[in-house]
Design a protein around this motif. Structure first.
Motif, mmCIF file in Angstrom:
data_model
loop_
_atom_site.group_PDB
_atom_site.id
_atom_site.type_symbol
_atom_site.label_atom_id
_atom_site.label_comp_id
_atom_site.label_asym_id
_atom_site.label_seq_id
_atom_site.Cartn_x
_atom_site.Cartn_y
_atom_site.Cartn_z
ATOM 1 N N THR A 134 -3.188 11.859 6.181
ATOM 2 C CA THR A 134 -3.102 10.443 6.837
ATOM 3 C C THR A 134 -4.169 9.725 5.753
ATOM 4 O O THR A 134 -5.147 10.123 5.467
ATOM 5 C CB THR A 134 -3.915 10.471 7.941
ATOM 6 O OG1 THR A 134 -3.040 11.188 9.139
ATOM 7 C CG2 THR A 134 -3.954 9.148 8.833
ATOM 8 N N HIS A 135 -3.508 8.673 5.332
ATOM 9 C CA HIS A 135 -4.214 7.893 4.145
ATOM 10 C C HIS A 135 -5.332 6.916 4.642
ATOM 11 O O HIS A 135 -6.377 6.684 4.427
ATOM 12 C CB HIS A 135 -3.190 7.526 3.105
ATOM 13 C CG HIS A 135 -2.666 8.606 2.452
ATOM 14 N ND1 HIS A 135 -3.044 8.973 1.132
ATOM 15 C CD2 HIS A 135 -1.609 9.425 2.784
ATOM 16 C CE1 HIS A 135 -2.039 9.899 0.571
ATOM 17 N NE2 HIS A 135 -1.334 10.144 1.596
ATOM 18 N N ARG A 136 -4.606 6.070 5.379
ATOM 19 C CA ARG A 136 -5.434 5.172 5.667
ATOM 20 C C ARG A 136 -4.812 4.330 7.179
ATOM 21 O O ARG A 136 -3.633 4.419 7.127
ATOM 22 C CB ARG A 136 -5.429 3.634 4.675
ATOM 23 C CG ARG A 136 -4.249 3.157 4.158
ATOM 24 C CD ARG A 136 -4.611 2.050 3.098
ATOM 25 N NE ARG A 136 -5.111 0.846 3.518
ATOM 26 C CZ ARG A 136 -5.146 -0.334 2.959
ATOM 27 N NH1 ARG A 136 -4.601 -0.486 1.640
ATOM 28 N NH2 ARG A 136 -5.758 -1.467 3.286
ATOM 29 N N THR A 137 -5.733 3.383 7.550
ATOM 30 C CA THR A 137 -5.043 2.692 8.780
ATOM 31 C C THR A 137 -5.201 1.139 8.514
ATOM 32 O O THR A 137 -6.333 0.906 7.940
ATOM 33 C CB THR A 137 -5.905 2.982 9.957
ATOM 34 O OG1 THR A 137 -7.336 2.707 10.110
ATOM 35 C CG2 THR A 137 -5.928 4.598 10.473
ATOM 36 N N ILE A 138 -4.559 0.302 9.059
ATOM 37 C CA ILE A 138 -4.590 -1.139 8.794
ATOM 38 C C ILE A 138 -4.441 -1.794 10.381
ATOM 39 O O ILE A 138 -3.267 -1.477 11.051
ATOM 40 C CB ILE A 138 -3.348 -1.524 7.741
ATOM 41 C CG1 ILE A 138 -3.732 -0.841 6.699
ATOM 42 C CG2 ILE A 138 -3.404 -3.239 7.882
ATOM 43 C CD1 ILE A 138 -2.430 -1.022 5.615
ATOM 44 N N GLN A 191 0.984 4.012 -2.982
ATOM 45 C CA GLN A 191 0.738 5.549 -2.256
ATOM 46 C C GLN A 191 1.915 6.537 -2.910
ATOM 47 O O GLN A 191 1.800 7.603 -3.397
ATOM 48 C CB GLN A 191 0.646 5.495 -1.004
ATOM 49 C CG GLN A 191 0.422 6.898 -0.311
ATOM 50 C CD GLN A 191 0.658 6.870 1.175
ATOM 51 O OE1 GLN A 191 -0.366 5.971 1.803
ATOM 52 N NE2 GLN A 191 1.218 7.204 1.820
ATOM 53 N N ALA A 195 0.940 -1.211 -0.049
ATOM 54 C CA ALA A 195 -0.104 0.089 0.000
ATOM 55 C C ALA A 195 0.936 1.175 0.063
ATOM 56 O O ALA A 195 0.420 2.288 -0.726
ATOM 57 C CB ALA A 195 -0.924 0.064 1.362
ATOM 58 N N ASP A 241 -7.002 2.306 16.148
ATOM 59 C CA ASP A 241 -8.559 2.739 15.605
ATOM 60 C C ASP A 241 -9.489 2.340 16.622
ATOM 61 O O ASP A 241 -10.535 2.571 16.505
ATOM 62 C CB ASP A 241 -8.581 1.591 14.494
ATOM 63 C CG ASP A 241 -8.486 2.334 13.105
ATOM 64 O OD1 ASP A 241 -8.324 3.504 13.203
ATOM 65 O OD2 ASP A 241 -8.044 1.669 12.114
ATOM 66 N N THR A 289 -2.595 -0.497 15.471
ATOM 67 C CA THR A 289 -2.915 0.103 14.071
ATOM 68 C C THR A 289 -1.876 0.653 13.389
ATOM 69 O O THR A 289 -0.815 1.448 13.900
ATOM 70 C CB THR A 289 -3.911 1.275 14.335
ATOM 71 O OG1 THR A 289 -5.137 0.781 15.120
ATOM 72 C CG2 THR A 289 -4.334 2.041 13.178
#
Ligand SMILES: C[S@@+](CC[C@H](N)C(=O)[O-])C[C@H]1O[C@@H](n2cnc3c(N)ncnc32)[C@H](O)[C@@H]1O
Length: 221
Positions: A201-205, A43, A39, A159, A211
């Motif tokens: 901030t793009h995404r959290t996994i 990005q 990812a 999260d 997180t």
């Protein structure tokens, strides 16, 4: 004894150097490494002939995956630990890719201003004291070309309460002091204080240890 570095000043990959040979197996099975590193690569939107710095590259997994995905880009990996760089060099050799690995500290990069189109970094900022986080982000700003981009994956604000509880394992291993800024969501402040721009901030996994958050920032044009 005045200027003795504290234990918090340099935290090796899994805190204890004797754990380095197990690093890839542990990170590979617990952090959803493929998901978050690919990812991050996507990005970063790397183009042919761009120069990319992998900051604190460790065993070189991200560097090797970037070079394999973007064979026409030039990849440089730095890390403060020369021993871990020998794992990285072996990995690159096995993958048949050419990457320059160099021992260097993140807050004193041995590159002139405006050297890179992209700087990427994974699982790294939580190793640094607050002051070294800011110094490192300033160095990133300096070595990026105007408009160049910085892409980061690291532990961030949990999260949910389960993610927060799981992150305690990382804090027990890597130390509470340096990791607290991450889980408090302060990496955005670090990048802004270093005068990077367009901080996102793009995404959290979700992972077995908390997180993972993907960020980006840029050097102003
Ligand atoms: C958890 S490992 C991450 C390695 C790799 N980026 C990854 O995603 O697997 C953190 C790395 O940061 C390096 N490191 C810690 N402090 C550093 C500093 N100030 N400058 C350069 N490298 C540093 C350690 O040697 C270690 O290899």
């Amino acid at each position: 004894m005045a200027n003795e570095p504290s234990q918090d000043d340099y935290v090796p990959a899994l805190r204890y150097r004797w754990l380095t040979p197990f690093y890839d197996a542990i990170v590979g099975t617990t952090t959803r490494e493929r998901t978050f590193k690919y990812a991050l690569i996507s990005q970063a939107n790397i183009r042919p002939k761009q120069r990319v710095l992998d900051l604190a590259c460790g065993t070189g997994t991200l560097s090797v995956w970037i070079k394999s995905a973007h064979p026409l880009a030039e990849i440089v990996g730095i890390d403060g630990d020369p021993e871990i760089l020998s794992f990285a060099a072996n990995k690159a050799a096995r993958a048949g890719v050419s990457i320059e690995f160099r021992t260097a500290m993140s807050y004193d990069l041995p590159y002139p201003d405006s050297s890179f189109d992209r700087v990427v970094s994974s699982l790294f900022f939580h190793h640094l004291t607050w002051d070294n986080k800011i110094k490192t982000a300033r160095e990133v700003n300096r070595v990026l070309k105007p408009g160049g981009q910085f892409h980061v994956a690291d532990w961030g604000k949990a999260d949910n309460i389960v993610m927060r509880a799981l992150f305690l394992f990382v804090q027990l291993l890597d130390g509470f002091k340096n990791t607290q800024d991450n889980v408090a969501g302060k990496l955005v402040d670090v990048f802004e204080q270093a005068e990077l721009t367009d901080v996102k901030t793009h995404r959290t996994i979700s992972t077995m240890f908390g997180t993972m958050v993907l960020y980006s920032a840029a050097r102003p044009e």
